[in-house]
Design a protein around this motif. Structure first.
Motif, PDB file in Angstrom:
ATOM      1  N   GLY A 137       0.814  -1.209   0.000  1.00 47.41           N
ATOM      2  CA  GLY A 137       0.000   0.000   0.000  1.00 47.41           C
ATOM      3  C   GLY A 137       0.849   1.261   0.000  1.00 47.41           C
ATOM      4  N   THR A 138       0.223   2.364   0.374  1.00 45.11           N
ATOM      5  CA  THR A 138       0.861   3.681   0.365  1.00 45.11           C
ATOM      6  C   THR A 138       0.883   4.231   1.784  1.00 45.11           C
ATOM      7  OG1 THR A 138       0.021   4.093  -1.863  1.00 45.11           O
ATOM      8  CG2 THR A 138       0.760   6.005  -0.610  1.00 45.11           C
ATOM      9  N   ILE A 139       2.019   4.803   2.158  1.00 45.47           N
ATOM     10  CA  ILE A 139       2.124   5.397   3.493  1.00 45.47           C
ATOM     11  C   ILE A 139       1.228   6.635   3.551  1.00 45.47           C
ATOM     12  CG2 ILE A 139       3.643   6.491   5.178  1.00 45.47           C
ATOM     13  CD1 ILE A 139       5.937   4.830   4.083  1.00 45.47           C
ATOM     14  N   GLY A 140       0.254   6.601   4.456  1.00 37.67           N
ATOM     15  CA  GLY A 140      -0.609   7.764   4.648  1.00 37.67           C
ATOM     16  C   GLY A 140      -0.023   8.729   5.667  1.00 37.67           C
ATOM     17  N   GLU A 141       0.614   8.156   6.700  1.00 38.32           N
ATOM     18  CA  GLU A 141       1.181   8.990   7.763  1.00 38.32           C
ATOM     19  C   GLU A 141       2.192   8.172   8.554  1.00 38.32           C
ATOM     20  OE1 GLU A 141      -0.370  11.689  11.594  1.00 38.32           O
ATOM     21  OE2 GLU A 141      -1.805  10.651  10.288  1.00 38.32           O
ATOM     22  N   ILE A 142       3.236   8.841   9.026  1.00 37.97           N
ATOM     23  CA  ILE A 142       4.214   8.238   9.939  1.00 37.97           C
ATOM     24  C   ILE A 142       4.122   8.992  11.255  1.00 37.97           C
ATOM     25  CG2 ILE A 142       6.651   7.708  10.339  1.00 37.97           C
ATOM     26  CD1 ILE A 142       7.059   7.809   7.304  1.00 37.97           C
ATOM     27  N   VAL A 143       3.924   8.240  12.347  1.00 33.67           N
ATOM     28  CA  VAL A 143       3.787   8.867  13.670  1.00 33.67           C
ATOM     29  C   VAL A 143       4.943   8.370  14.544  1.00 33.67           C
ATOM     30  CG1 VAL A 143       2.215   9.335  15.589  1.00 33.67           C
ATOM     31  CG2 VAL A 143       1.280   8.737  13.330  1.00 33.67           C
ATOM     32  N   ARG A 145       6.213   9.415  17.311  1.00 30.67           N
ATOM     33  CA  ARG A 145       5.998   9.457  18.763  1.00 30.67           C
ATOM     34  C   ARG A 145       5.427   8.150  19.292  1.00 30.67           C
ATOM     35  NH1 ARG A 145       1.550  10.655  21.568  1.00 30.67           N
ATOM     36  NH2 ARG A 145       0.481  11.347  19.671  1.00 30.67           N
ATOM     37  N   THR A 146       4.523   7.551  18.514  1.00 32.98           N
ATOM     38  CA  THR A 146       3.897   6.297  18.953  1.00 32.98           C
ATOM     39  C   THR A 146       4.443   5.088  18.191  1.00 32.98           C
ATOM     40  OG1 THR A 146       2.081   6.686  17.386  1.00 32.98           O
ATOM     41  CG2 THR A 146       1.773   7.438  19.657  1.00 32.98           C
ATOM     42  N   GLY A 147       5.397   5.313  17.279  1.00 34.28           N
ATOM     43  CA  GLY A 147       5.962   4.200  16.523  1.00 34.28           C
ATOM     44  C   GLY A 147       4.942   3.511  15.637  1.00 34.28           C
ATOM     45  N   VAL A 148       4.180   4.305  14.893  1.00 34.29           N
ATOM     46  CA  VAL A 148       3.108   3.746  14.071  1.00 34.29           C
ATOM     47  C   VAL A 148       3.177   4.278  12.640  1.00 34.29           C
ATOM     48  CG1 VAL A 148       0.595   3.784  13.685  1.00 34.29           C
ATOM     49  CG2 VAL A 148       1.503   3.266  15.948  1.00 34.29           C
ATOM     50  N   LEU A 149       2.962   3.368  11.700  1.00 33.63           N
ATOM     51  CA  LEU A 149       2.768   3.710  10.291  1.00 33.63           C
ATOM     52  C   LEU A 149       1.291   3.521   9.962  1.00 33.63           C
ATOM     53  CD1 LEU A 149       5.669   1.682   8.629  1.00 33.63           C
ATOM     54  CD2 LEU A 149       5.455   4.155   8.503  1.00 33.63           C
ATOM     55  N   LEU A 150       0.712   4.460   9.237  1.00 37.92           N
ATOM     56  CA  LEU A 150      -0.643   4.294   8.728  1.00 37.92           C
ATOM     57  C   LEU A 150      -0.536   4.012   7.235  1.00 37.92           C
ATOM     58  CD1 LEU A 150      -2.449   7.166  10.670  1.00 37.92           C
ATOM     59  CD2 LEU A 150      -2.299   4.740  11.259  1.00 37.92           C
ATOM     60  N   ILE A 151      -0.918   2.810   6.841  1.00 39.30           N
ATOM     61  CA  ILE A 151      -0.749   2.344   5.463  1.00 39.30           C
ATOM     62  C   ILE A 151      -2.110   2.185   4.805  1.00 39.30           C
ATOM     63  CG2 ILE A 151       0.198   0.542   3.970  1.00 39.30           C
ATOM     64  CD1 ILE A 151       2.370   1.888   5.525  1.00 39.30           C
ATOM     65  N   ASP A 152      -2.305   2.876   3.673  1.00 41.51           N
ATOM     66  CA  ASP A 152      -3.527   2.710   2.888  1.00 41.51           C
ATOM     67  C   ASP A 152      -3.340   1.517   1.959  1.00 41.51           C
ATOM     68  OD1 ASP A 152      -4.709   4.960   4.044  1.00 41.51           O
ATOM     69  OD2 ASP A 152      -3.738   6.299   2.608  1.00 41.51           O
ATOM     70  N   GLN A 153      -4.064   0.444   2.249  1.00 43.17           N
ATOM     71  CA  GLN A 153      -3.900  -0.797   1.487  1.00 43.17           C
ATOM     72  C   GLN A 153      -4.202  -0.574   0.016  1.00 43.17           C
ATOM     73  OE1 GLN A 153      -6.340  -4.005   2.845  1.00 43.17           O
ATOM     74  NE2 GLN A 153      -5.489  -5.484   1.438  1.00 43.17           N
ATOM     75  N   ASP A 154      -3.368  -1.146  -0.848  1.00 46.58           N
ATOM     76  CA  ASP A 154      -3.584  -1.039  -2.283  1.00 46.58           C
ATOM     77  C   ASP A 154      -4.949  -1.619  -2.656  1.00 46.58           C
ATOM     78  OD1 ASP A 154      -2.478  -0.457  -4.970  1.00 46.58           O
ATOM     79  OD2 ASP A 154      -2.655  -2.621  -5.234  1.00 46.58           O
ATOM     80  N   ARG A 159      -7.243   1.935   5.574  1.00 48.91           N
ATOM     81  CA  ARG A 159      -6.060   2.368   6.332  1.00 48.91           C
ATOM     82  C   ARG A 159      -5.741   1.351   7.424  1.00 48.91           C
ATOM     83  NH1 ARG A 159      -4.320   8.483   7.297  1.00 48.91           N
ATOM     84  NH2 ARG A 159      -4.080   8.115   5.064  1.00 48.91           N
ATOM     85  N   ASN A 160      -4.486   0.925   7.470  1.00 48.79           N
ATOM     86  CA  ASN A 160      -4.018  -0.075   8.424  1.00 48.79           C
ATOM     87  C   ASN A 160      -2.999   0.550   9.374  1.00 48.79           C
ATOM     88  OD1 ASN A 160      -4.834  -3.055   7.264  1.00 48.79           O
ATOM     89  ND2 ASN A 160      -4.596  -1.560   5.624  1.00 48.79           N
ATOM     90  N   ARG A 161      -3.104   0.186  10.623  1.00 47.79           N
ATOM     91  CA  ARG A 161      -2.173   0.682  11.647  1.00 47.79           C
ATOM     92  C   ARG A 161      -1.089  -0.370  11.851  1.00 47.79           C
ATOM     93  NH1 ARG A 161      -2.257   0.705  17.486  1.00 47.79           N
ATOM     94  NH2 ARG A 161      -1.348   2.634  18.322  1.00 47.79           N
ATOM     95  N   ILE A 162       0.142  -0.011  11.470  1.00 45.16           N
ATOM     96  CA  ILE A 162       1.285  -0.928  11.544  1.00 45.16           C
ATOM     97  C   ILE A 162       2.358  -0.312  12.421  1.00 45.16           C
ATOM     98  CG2 ILE A 162       3.033  -2.198  10.239  1.00 45.16           C
ATOM     99  CD1 ILE A 162       0.248  -3.071   9.482  1.00 45.16           C
ATOM    100  N   GLY A 163       2.819  -1.053  13.422  1.00 51.17           N
ATOM    101  CA  GLY A 163       3.869  -0.549  14.287  1.00 51.17           C
ATOM    102  C   GLY A 163       5.250  -0.713  13.661  1.00 51.17           C
ATOM    103  N   PHE A 164       6.218   0.026  14.161  1.00 55.35           N
ATOM    104  CA  PHE A 164       7.624  -0.167  13.781  1.00 55.35           C
ATOM    105  C   PHE A 164       8.475   0.028  15.020  1.00 55.35           C
ATOM    106  CE2 PHE A 164       6.748   4.341  13.028  1.00 55.35           C
ATOM    107  CZ  PHE A 164       7.832   4.982  13.606  1.00 55.35           C
TER     108      PHE A 164
END
Length: 213
Positions: A137-143, A145-154, A159-164
């Motif tokens: 998918g496409t990165i919608g937002e990188i956060v 502070r909370t170690g989270v990627l918001l990924i818009d699934q292709d 929108r999916n919440r993925i940690g890093f």
């Protein structure tokens, strides 16, 4: 008077016949245009997980990611065909593909037939990775502070919440390592993840180049 009237009628019929001929020609052009559009080749690319390879049919069977409720899974398999002569030329420099490999394929679609013009194994391929543990998918937002990627699934754009975390690795398409801070909103990515509690946490992220790049 009689000859004049006959001439006028004849001229009118000739004009009408000419208009009909023009209309028929236009309709033929439109029909040809529709046929050309129907069979036009459309270039694209597909990311998914290899299910199997059928050499005799020159076919790759691929599963794309699908959303099932709140979980990720594999969608219905799709068939992609390829030219054996072109594939043979690439085989010497390409790793042997195995079921479970994560692939990026450039494609040409004609009607209902999808042909793979090139195939690459993505560096987020993880041996033994279970289905439903990849996301394209496409990165919608990188956060940060909370170690989270918001990924818009292709395709679905869900929108999916993925940690890093510190163990998350980032790669370019050729497998060369990148820094995490080189990623940005709008980047197209493919990633493998693991479950950490109830949060999906990225283990490997691949930055995909723009289509055609």
């Amino acid at each position: 008077m009689g000859n004049s009237r006959v001439g006028t009628i004849a001229a009118g019929r000739a004009r009408a016949g000419g208009l009909r001929a023009v209309a028929i020609a236009l309709m033929a052009c439109v029909a040809v245009g529709f046929m050309a559009t129907a069979f036009a080749q459309v270039q694209g690319r597909i990311v998914g997980t290899l299910q199997r390879h059928d050499p005799k049919q020159h076919r790759i069977v691929l599963s794309q990611d699908a959303r099932t409720g709140s979980e990720l899974g594999q969608g219905a398999p799709i068939n992609l065909y390829y030219d054996e002569a072109k594939a043979a030329a690439d085989r010497a420099t390409r790793p042997k593909l195995q079921p479970g490999d994560r692939l990026l394929l450039n494609t040409v679609t004609t009607g209902n037939r999808i042909e793979a013009t090139s195939v690459r194994r993505l560096p987020d391929t993880t041996p033994g990775q279970g289905w439903g543990q990849y996301l394209h998918g496409t990165i919608g937002e990188i956060v940060p502070r909370t170690g989270v990627l918001l990924i818009d699934q292709d395709q679905s754009r869900i929108r999916n919440r993925i940690g890093f975390d510190a163990q998350t690795q980032v790669f370019a398409l050729d497998g060369s390592p990148m820094r995490f801070d080189q990623l940005k909103a709008g980047d197209e990515v493919d990633l493998a993840f693991r479950m950490q509690g109830r949060l999906r946490t990225a283990t490997r992220i691949v930055l995909l180049p723009p289509p055609g790049g």
